[in-house]
Scaffold this active site. Structure first.
Site, PDB file in Angstrom:
ATOM      1  CD  GLU A 274     138.812 110.434 103.208  1.00  0.00           C
ATOM      2  OE1 GLU A 274     138.364 109.359 103.451  1.00  0.00           O
ATOM      3  OE2 GLU A 274     138.956 111.392 103.471  1.00  0.00           O
ATOM      4  CG  HIS A 292     137.452 109.628 107.086  1.00  0.00           C
ATOM      5  ND1 HIS A 292     136.734 110.196 105.947  1.00  0.00           N
ATOM      6  CD2 HIS A 292     136.288 109.665 107.870  1.00  0.00           C
ATOM      7  CE1 HIS A 292     135.624 110.532 105.806  1.00  0.00           C
ATOM      8  NE2 HIS A 292     135.469 110.178 107.084  1.00  0.00           N
TER       9      HIS A 292
HETATM   10  C1  DGY Z   1     130.747 110.338 108.983  1.00  0.00           C
HETATM   11  O1  DGY Z   1     129.927 110.291 110.256  1.00  0.00           O
HETATM   12  O2  DGY Z   1     130.339 110.876 108.224  1.00  0.00           O
HETATM   13  C2  DGY Z   1     132.305 110.155 109.334  1.00  0.00           C
HETATM   14  O3  DGY Z   1     132.909 110.676 108.309  1.00  0.00           O
HETATM   15  C3  DGY Z   1     132.343 108.687 109.273  1.00  0.00           C
HETATM   16  O4  DGY Z   1     131.842 107.868 108.133  1.00  0.00           O
END
Ligand code: DGY
Length: 332
Positions: A274, A292
């Protein structure tokens, strides 16, 4: 009267939403006397970029997103005492390196469960009713209708029945979906019964589910869990949703299955790399991408922000916060 400008130090913040959504999370840090240092970038930092910022001897805390918190980022830190993950997953943090440097790592479990579950449902519906595909076609002047799938009566296979998996199960059940799950560490029988969910093996889940949704952390044991073999076992036309972590799925095997229309579609909010610009999956009409953004709601930002700020401040006050990911650091 003292006019000393002494501050207890600086706290680095790399997550954009922590910075952009105003709220008590920022005020807490300022009220405690800390200076907030924002990342110069609007994306997760690479290890060397993060290391260069942490090398500032005034930086005592860091509130981080999915940056590359590798040993190379931790080693240059001079005064860092806490890495407070703004989120749940810690696969991006080298916990052993943090522990070796006496740095406490914390996270925000539960804070984003509803937001991620809601995005999961949005992606299931978007795939099942070709929402993104119709929108793209209409913009090009094509008004044709692609027949979809009703969720009612379909089977949802949830891989990982933790907090987010449970919230997803509840919402899918409201659409009339049957819920089965695979989880080597299942929740209590009461929780499972309340969800009306049925435990099964991963193999049964893959072969019997119309929709498979992933809700498990990325670890050595789960990396590429959904590989070419697992994808081959999925029902023809099934949908795959990944709002967890990119490394859980072999993306090139998924590309082949989608390109050959063996699967009905897939929707990802998490990718192996990403930002995932230029990913071949984005060429496919039966694939939906999100950046994301599972936690990115105003409510979750405020909840996670507050937890992340409180976790960081607790460490800096010399207290033990509620959500410590590397408790070994206290044993050294
Ligand atoms: C998490 O809570 O790990 C999400 O991917 C956001 O960082």
């Amino acid at each position: 009267m003292s006019t000393s400008s002494h501050t207890p130090g600086k706290i680095l913040v790399t997550t954009r939403s922590f910075r952009k959504v105003p709220g008590r999370h920022q005020q807490l840090l300022l009220d405690a006397g800390y200076e907030i240092v924002n990342s110069p970038e609007a994306r997760p930092l690479k290890a060397d970029e993060l290391g260069a910022l942490l090398a500032d001897p005034k930086i005592v805390g860091a509130i981080l997103g999915v940056d590359e918190v590798a040993a190379a980022a931790i080693e240059p830190a001079q005064a860092l005492r806490v890495i407070s993950r703004f989120g749940v997953g810690v696969d991006n943090v080298d916990l052993a390196a943090a522990t070796a440097h006496g740095i406490v790592v914390t996270n925000t479990p539960g804070a984003n469960s509803i937001a991620v579950a809601e995005l999961t449902i949005a992606l299931i519906l978007a795939l099942a009713r070709h929402v993104a595909r119709h929108d793209r076609a209409i913009r090009k002047g094509d008004w044709s209708v692609i027949s979809g799938m009703e969720l009612h009566g379909q089977t949802l296979g949830i891989v990982g029945l933790g907090r987010i998996g449970q919230e997803t199960a509840q919402r899918a059940a409201a659409f009339g979906m049957r819920i089965q799950f695979y989880d080597p560490l299942p929740p209590s029988p009461e929780v499972v019964a309340a969800l009306n969910a049925t435990a099964c093996t991963l193999d049964k889940l893959l072969t019997d589910s119309d929709v498979v949704s992933l809700h498990l952390p990325l670890m050595d044991e789960t990396r590429n869990l959904i590989d070419a073999d697992a994808i081959a076992r999925m029902k023809a036309g099934a949908l795959l949703i990944n709002t967890a972590r990119g490394g859980l799925v072999d993306e090139s095997a998924l590309y082949d299955a989608l390109a050959q229309n063996k699967l009905g579609g897939a929707a990802f909010d998490a990718f192996a790399k990403e930002p995932s610009i230029g990913n071949p999956l984005l060429e496919l009409e039966n694939f939906i991408a999100a950046p994301h953004s599972g936690s990115a709601t105003k409510q979750t930002t405020l909840r996670m922000g507050l937890m992340a700020a409180e976790n960081a401040l607790a460490v800096l006050r010399g207290e033990r916060p509620l959500h410590v990911v590397n408790p070994e650091v206290y044993e050294a």
